[in-house]
Design a protein around this motif. Structure first.
Motif, PDB file in Angstrom:
ATOM      1  N   MET A   1       0.853  -1.196   0.000  1.00  0.00           N
ATOM      2  CA  MET A   1       0.000   0.000   0.000  1.00  0.00           C
ATOM      3  C   MET A   1       0.885   1.241   0.000  1.00  0.00           C
ATOM      4  N   ASP A   2       0.549   2.193  -0.833  1.00  0.00           N
ATOM      5  CA  ASP A   2       1.303   3.440  -0.934  1.00  0.00           C
ATOM      6  C   ASP A   2       0.657   4.457  -0.003  1.00  0.00           C
ATOM      7  N   SER A   3       1.261   4.709   1.141  1.00  0.00           N
ATOM      8  CA  SER A   3       0.666   5.609   2.133  1.00  0.00           C
ATOM      9  C   SER A   3       1.532   6.853   2.310  1.00  0.00           C
ATOM     10  N   HIS A   4       0.863   7.981   2.566  1.00  0.00           N
ATOM     11  CA  HIS A   4       1.541   9.259   2.751  1.00  0.00           C
ATOM     12  C   HIS A   4       0.947   9.957   3.969  1.00  0.00           C
ATOM     13  N   LEU A   5       1.760  10.764   4.627  1.00  0.00           N
ATOM     14  CA  LEU A   5       1.351  11.433   5.858  1.00  0.00           C
ATOM     15  C   LEU A   5       1.433  12.946   5.664  1.00  0.00           C
ATOM     16  N   ALA A  69      -6.339  18.154  -2.702  1.00  0.00           N
ATOM     17  CA  ALA A  69      -5.588  18.150  -3.959  1.00  0.00           C
ATOM     18  C   ALA A  69      -4.638  16.969  -4.068  1.00  0.00           C
ATOM     19  N   PHE A  70      -4.301  16.358  -2.932  1.00  0.00           N
ATOM     20  CA  PHE A  70      -3.332  15.255  -2.960  1.00  0.00           C
ATOM     21  C   PHE A  70      -3.982  14.005  -3.549  1.00  0.00           C
ATOM     22  N   PRO A  71      -3.343  13.340  -4.528  1.00  0.00           N
ATOM     23  CA  PRO A  71      -3.925  12.114  -5.105  1.00  0.00           C
ATOM     24  C   PRO A  71      -4.073  11.022  -4.048  1.00  0.00           C
ATOM     25  N   LYS A  72      -5.265  10.436  -3.954  1.00  0.00           N
ATOM     26  CA  LYS A  72      -5.504   9.443  -2.908  1.00  0.00           C
ATOM     27  C   LYS A  72      -6.770   8.653  -3.221  1.00  0.00           C
ATOM     28  N   ASP A  73      -6.886   7.498  -2.614  1.00  0.00           N
ATOM     29  CA  ASP A  73      -8.123   6.714  -2.648  1.00  0.00           C
ATOM     30  C   ASP A  73      -8.924   6.911  -1.376  1.00  0.00           C
ATOM     31  N   ILE A  74      -8.219   7.030  -0.236  1.00  0.00           N
ATOM     32  CA  ILE A  74      -8.857   7.206   1.070  1.00  0.00           C
ATOM     33  C   ILE A  74      -8.086   8.264   1.845  1.00  0.00           C
ATOM     34  N   LEU A  75      -8.815   9.107   2.556  1.00  0.00           N
ATOM     35  CA  LEU A  75      -8.206  10.084   3.459  1.00  0.00           C
ATOM     36  C   LEU A  75      -8.486   9.650   4.885  1.00  0.00           C
ATOM     37  N   GLN A  76      -7.426   9.365   5.637  1.00  0.00           N
ATOM     38  CA  GLN A  76      -7.589   8.973   7.049  1.00  0.00           C
ATOM     39  C   GLN A  76      -7.120  10.114   7.936  1.00  0.00           C
ATOM     40  N   VAL A  77      -8.045  10.641   8.715  1.00  0.00           N
ATOM     41  CA  VAL A  77      -7.769  11.774   9.594  1.00  0.00           C
ATOM     42  C   VAL A  77      -7.381  11.250  10.971  1.00  0.00           C
ATOM     43  N   HIS A  78      -6.296  11.787  11.533  1.00  0.00           N
ATOM     44  CA  HIS A  78      -5.876  11.398  12.878  1.00  0.00           C
ATOM     45  C   HIS A  78      -6.093  12.582  13.826  1.00  0.00           C
ATOM     46  N   TRP A  79      -5.040  13.188  14.339  1.00  0.00           N
ATOM     47  CA  TRP A  79      -5.184  14.296  15.297  1.00  0.00           C
ATOM     48  C   TRP A  79      -5.053  15.609  14.531  1.00  0.00           C
ATOM     49  N   VAL A  80      -6.123  16.415  14.513  1.00  0.00           N
ATOM     50  CA  VAL A  80      -6.122  17.636  13.706  1.00  0.00           C
ATOM     51  C   VAL A  80      -6.553  18.845  14.536  1.00  0.00           C
ATOM     52  N   LEU A  93     -13.672  18.304   3.457  1.00  0.00           N
ATOM     53  CA  LEU A  93     -12.791  17.222   3.017  1.00  0.00           C
ATOM     54  C   LEU A  93     -13.506  16.341   1.999  1.00  0.00           C
ATOM     55  N   GLN A  94     -12.734  15.849   1.061  1.00  0.00           N
ATOM     56  CA  GLN A  94     -13.283  14.969   0.034  1.00  0.00           C
ATOM     57  C   GLN A  94     -12.861  13.537   0.339  1.00  0.00           C
ATOM     58  N   GLY A  95     -13.816  12.639   0.387  1.00  0.00           N
ATOM     59  CA  GLY A  95     -13.600  11.281   0.877  1.00  0.00           C
ATOM     60  C   GLY A  95     -13.430  10.259  -0.195  1.00  0.00           C
ATOM     61  N   ARG A 155     -19.789  12.336   6.348  1.00  0.00           N
ATOM     62  CA  ARG A 155     -20.155  10.979   6.797  1.00  0.00           C
ATOM     63  C   ARG A 155     -18.926  10.076   6.912  1.00  0.00           C
ATOM     64  N   PRO A 156     -18.022  10.364   7.820  1.00  0.00           N
ATOM     65  CA  PRO A 156     -16.809   9.554   7.929  1.00  0.00           C
ATOM     66  C   PRO A 156     -17.082   8.205   8.590  1.00  0.00           C
ATOM     67  N   VAL A 157     -16.169   7.268   8.391  1.00  0.00           N
ATOM     68  CA  VAL A 157     -16.129   6.056   9.197  1.00  0.00           C
ATOM     69  C   VAL A 157     -15.228   6.370  10.387  1.00  0.00           C
ATOM     70  N   ALA A 158     -15.737   6.208  11.588  1.00  0.00           N
ATOM     71  CA  ALA A 158     -14.951   6.486  12.791  1.00  0.00           C
ATOM     72  C   ALA A 158     -14.252   5.209  13.250  1.00  0.00           C
ATOM     73  N   VAL A 159     -12.970   5.329  13.585  1.00  0.00           N
ATOM     74  CA  VAL A 159     -12.204   4.206  14.125  1.00  0.00           C
ATOM     75  C   VAL A 159     -11.841   4.530  15.566  1.00  0.00           C
ATOM     76  N   ALA A 160     -12.371   3.757  16.495  1.00  0.00           N
ATOM     77  CA  ALA A 160     -12.093   3.941  17.917  1.00  0.00           C
ATOM     78  C   ALA A 160     -10.986   2.996  18.354  1.00  0.00           C
TER      79      ALA A 160
END
Length: 392
Positions: A1-5, A69-80, A93-95, A155-160
């Motif tokens: 998987m190609d992941s970026h932070l 603008a960043f090319p992606k399939d999924i955006l995962q939000v952490h601490w913002v 945000l675009q999901g 409508r995000p998916v929340a991960v606890a």
């Protein structure tokens, strides 16, 4: 998987990381915005003696444009928090968007944890006890409203990270209608692993003839939430027989104005896994007296190093600890019960060895990086295999 932070502050060499915004925006505008927001809130509200950490972001931030603008399939939000993504910007945000709940901020009117046990996040915040506010339409209500609208839009998916957070999020007015998954933090079991105890003590110059209790956290002695005062009380409850046989080890602080009742060494801030491994492996028990935790990485690290843990039953800690199997649990803020757990682990060396084995085993079976990575991959694959609105 190609992941970026995507980040606004960089420390060390983080692979595939991207700084968001211009240098002026990151180093000048953002710090000024944070201070201005804090000044405005402080000018109109007072705070309880041990206030919770809260950020009521309401000034503009356009980081969402870079993320979109960043090319992606999924955006995962952490601490913002602290103005990285104010509530109104989150709604742009675009999901598909996954939001990992690192604390309570995603589903409250601004607090990252509550020092008062407030549950107004189940309704719509306002009249915030963390602000000693008597107004329904205070800054927490405004912040809640912006976040409520944003979550309804994306409508995000929340991960606890813990079962406790699954329950809190599912009962919150902001996230109750969202899909909520329980996926804990992981750990690299090849990096965090047991070192022979006496070898670790030799390297750190620690006594061989003492039982060593370990405590550590970011802001170990200065952060009220980390419970250094409760640690003092718990150690004070131990029997007089233990007084001459214990040695305390602390990381995350260089000193403290308040002493522990035993000889103590402060290791300062440990910033690499080798040093942390040595500290955990040298100890007979790791103590986590936190009043609040969303998960507790220190507990997970200690278990990975084969060191049993005595802790309060908060956040994700009871998910990791099996009482009297790989550690001991005590009711929140009950220093006497915590002392009983510490004593149970320390009293019997033969009993402690199976606990060490169980500590390592639970990490290998539930929290090893490949196991958690596979659970995320399953979630990602599912989201991408359906039409976006059905998936979310």
């Amino acid at each position: 998987m190609d992941s970026h932070l995507a980040i606004v502050e960089k420390s060390g060499n983080i692979v595939n990381s991207h700084l968001v915004g211009s240098k002026v925006a990151r180093r000048v505008i953002r710090p000024l915005r944070i201070r201005l927001e804090q000044k405005l809130v402080s000018a109109f509200f007072s705070f309880p003696p041990h206030r919770a950490y809260s950020t009521f972001s309401f000034l503009p931030s356009f980081a969402y444009k870079s993320l979109n603008a960043f090319p992606k399939d999924i955006l995962q939000v952490h601490w913002v928090g602290e103005g990285f993504l104010p509530p109104w910007a989150i709604g742009r945000l675009q999901g598909p968007v996954i939001w990992t709940l690192r604390d309570t901020w995603p589903f409250t009117g601004g607090c990252h944890f509550s020092s008062t046990g407030c549950m107004r996040y189940r309704e719509r915040c306002g009249k915030c006890p963390e602000l000693c506010s008597s107004f329904e339409w205070d800054v927490s209500r405004w912040h809640w409203l912006q976040k409520y609208k944003a979550v309804r839009r994306i409508r995000p998916v929340a991960v606890a990270l813990s079962k406790e957070f699954v329950e809190k999020a599912s009962r919150s007015s902001i996230l109750r209608n969202c899909r909520i998954e329980h996926i804990p933090n992981c750990i690299d079991t090849d990096v965090f692993k047991p070192i022979p105890q006496m070898q670790a003590r030799n390297i750190l110059g620690l006594p061989h003839d003492k039982k060593i209790v370990l405590f550590g956290a970011l802001g170990a002695t200065s952060d009220y939430n980390k419970g250094f005062d409760l640690l003092q009380k718990a150690l004070g409850h131990l029997s007089d027989d233990a007084h001459g046989n214990l040695f305390a080890l602390v990381f995350g602080a260089s000193q403290s104005d308040e002493s522990l009742p035993y000889p103590t060494r402060f290791l300062g801030h440990l910033r690499d896994a080798i040093a942390l491994n040595l500290a955990y492996s040298a100890a007979d028990v790791f103590i986590c007296p936190s009043r609040y935790e969303s998960f507790s990485n220190t507990v997970l690290e200690s278990l990975a190093c084969g060191t049993p843990v005595a802790a309060f039953s908060v956040g994700g800690i009871p998910d990791m600890l099996e009482d009297r199997i790989n550690g001991c649990l005590a009711p929140a803020e009950d220093a006497k019960a915590l002392a009983c757990g510490i004593a149970y682990i320390l009293e019997d060396g033969e009993r402690r060895e199976p606990m060490r084995e169980a500590a390592r085993r639970v990490v290998e079976e539930r929290y090893a990086a490949p196991i958690i990575a596979a659970r995320y991959m399953e979630l990602y694959t599912e989201l991408l295999s359906r039409p976006e609105r059905d998936a979310l």
